[in-house]
Design a protein around this motif. Structure first.
Motif, mmCIF file in Angstrom:
data_model
loop_
_atom_site.group_PDB
_atom_site.id
_atom_site.type_symbol
_atom_site.label_atom_id
_atom_site.label_comp_id
_atom_site.label_asym_id
_atom_site.label_seq_id
_atom_site.Cartn_x
_atom_site.Cartn_y
_atom_site.Cartn_z
ATOM 1 N N HIS A 5 0.778 -1.305 -0.099
ATOM 2 C CA HIS A 5 -0.178 -0.012 0.207
ATOM 3 C C HIS A 5 0.997 1.321 0.047
ATOM 4 O O HIS A 5 1.744 1.416 0.854
ATOM 5 C CB HIS A 5 -0.813 0.126 1.379
ATOM 6 N N GLU A 6 0.664 2.002 -1.199
ATOM 7 C CA GLU A 6 1.635 3.035 -1.193
ATOM 8 C C GLU A 6 1.558 4.226 -0.221
ATOM 9 O O GLU A 6 2.643 4.616 0.416
ATOM 10 C CB GLU A 6 1.214 3.893 -2.424
ATOM 11 N N GLY A 7 0.364 4.514 0.497
ATOM 12 C CA GLY A 7 0.144 5.359 1.498
ATOM 13 C C GLY A 7 0.814 4.995 2.606
ATOM 14 O O GLY A 7 1.408 5.611 3.498
ATOM 15 N N LEU A 8 0.592 3.522 3.233
ATOM 16 C CA LEU A 8 1.172 2.977 4.190
ATOM 17 C C LEU A 8 2.696 2.976 4.123
ATOM 18 O O LEU A 8 3.369 3.382 5.145
ATOM 19 C CB LEU A 8 0.720 1.634 4.503
ATOM 20 N N ALA A 9 3.364 2.804 2.960
ATOM 21 C CA ALA A 9 4.738 2.776 2.981
ATOM 22 C C ALA A 9 5.321 4.470 3.228
ATOM 23 O O ALA A 9 6.303 4.318 3.787
ATOM 24 C CB ALA A 9 5.007 2.591 1.528
ATOM 25 N N ARG A 10 4.392 5.228 2.624
ATOM 26 C CA ARG A 10 5.019 6.709 2.870
ATOM 27 C C ARG A 10 4.661 6.829 4.490
ATOM 28 O O ARG A 10 5.867 7.236 5.262
ATOM 29 C CB ARG A 10 4.021 7.598 2.290
#
Ligand code: B12
Length: 249
Positions: A5-10
């Motif tokens: 999940h891109e948002g979670l990675a950020r």
């Protein structure tokens, strides 16, 4: 599963302490894409999404425990770190807490009905004269999530009220929160009240709150201290001899 999940990675990039990165990553990676979506929604405080995703996950037959650990608590661990590091502030914490509540509303009944043996019992209050309860509530939520039975004594809790509640509920832990310089000594006074009754050794005492330090906790005669909800759970488990798991946050 690695973080997809891109948002979670950020969001995960805000976790910079090596030991915390390892622990929180293990929690996240134990879950799948849906759990990552939940963790992200928790961090961003999207309580509608959490409400829906929790029901979806339960509908798919996932264990309530797994949803709690891999979705909600994984997200809340990041929130705790961001708050401690001044990346987010009280409003964001309250919004995340509301999202956590939305998920817990579906999970709580299942966990309590499943008959899982609680890891321990605590009474938890903000001490006499002090009305700050946001941190206490956050700690209680994390403690409950980690399997403790926690009796919330609210704010402005007098020593007698701690004594009565600890006795009535056969508590293992007496947990006190204080945020004001003027009320912090009431933590020590509470412990003294237990001593005066000859029952001090029946309980483990934990203290915390924005201005409380390990040194202050030691001076007050407390057994444990935590500077955030994550360490609160970890220390509580340590004090009563429960093995640490990723779930301690
Ligand atoms: C929100 C707030 C309020 C709100 C409280 C709302 C509520 N429902 O709680 C209101 C507006 C009511 C308020 C009132 C007052 N406040 Co105020 N308040 C704050 C503020 C901005 C945030 C506190 C907070 O909720 N933080 C968020 C939570 C999540 O953090 P936390 O409480 O520290 O909890 C974490 C850890 O400490 C730990 N933890 C907490 N408890 C425990 C317990 C255990 C056992 C463990 C292990 C861990 C643990 O885990 C938590 C989660 O990570 C702080 C400033 C600050 N930076 O702390 C001032 C602050 C605490 N307030 C302050 C003051 C002076 C007051 C008032 C006296 C103001 C006034 N003149 O009326 C009154 C006192 C009222 C009273 N009798 O209690 C001062 C205290 C100064 C001091 N050192 O004494 C502060 C530091 C602001 C400042 N810089 O001046 N306040």
């Amino acid at each position: 599963m690695p973080i997809v999940h891109e948002g979670l990675a950020r969001e995960f990039e805000y976790v910079t302490r090596e030991d915390e990165r390892e622990m929180i990553l293990a929690q996240i990676e134990a879950g799948d894409a849906l759990m990552q979506q939940m963790a992200y929604s928790l961090i961003t405080g999207d309580h509608h999404a959490i409400d829906e995703l929790t029901q979806k996950a339960l509908g798919e037959g996932r264990e309530a425990n797994d949803i709690l650990d891999e979705g909600l608590i994984a997200g809340m661990a990041v929130v705790g770190v961001k708050f401690r590091d001044n990346i987010i502030f009280v409003p964001e914490v309250l919004i995340a807490a509301r999202a956590m509540k939305a998920g817990m509303a579906h999970i709580d009944p299942i966990l309590s009905a499943s008959g899982v043996e609680p890891v321990g019992t605590a009474v938890f209050g903000t001490v006499k004269g002090d009305l700050h309860d946001i941190g206490k509530n956050l700690c209680i939520m994390m403690m409950r999530g980690a399997g403790f039975i926690v009796h919330d004594l609210g704010v402005d809790t007098k020593p007698d009220e701690f004594i009565e509640a600890a006795d009535e509920n056969n508590a293992d832990l007496v947990m006190m929160s204080a945020l004001l310089t003027t009320t912090m000594p009431n933590m020590g006074r509470t412990i003294t009240a237990f001593e005066d009754m000859g029952i001090r050794d029946e309980y483990k005492f934990m203290t915390g709150g924005a201005s409380v330090t390990q040194e202050f906790a030691d001076d007050m005669g407390a057994d444990g201290y935590g500077d955030n909800a994550i360490s609160c759970v970890a220390k509580a488990k340590e004090l009563i001899g429960v093995a640490q798991t990723a779930r301690s946050g």
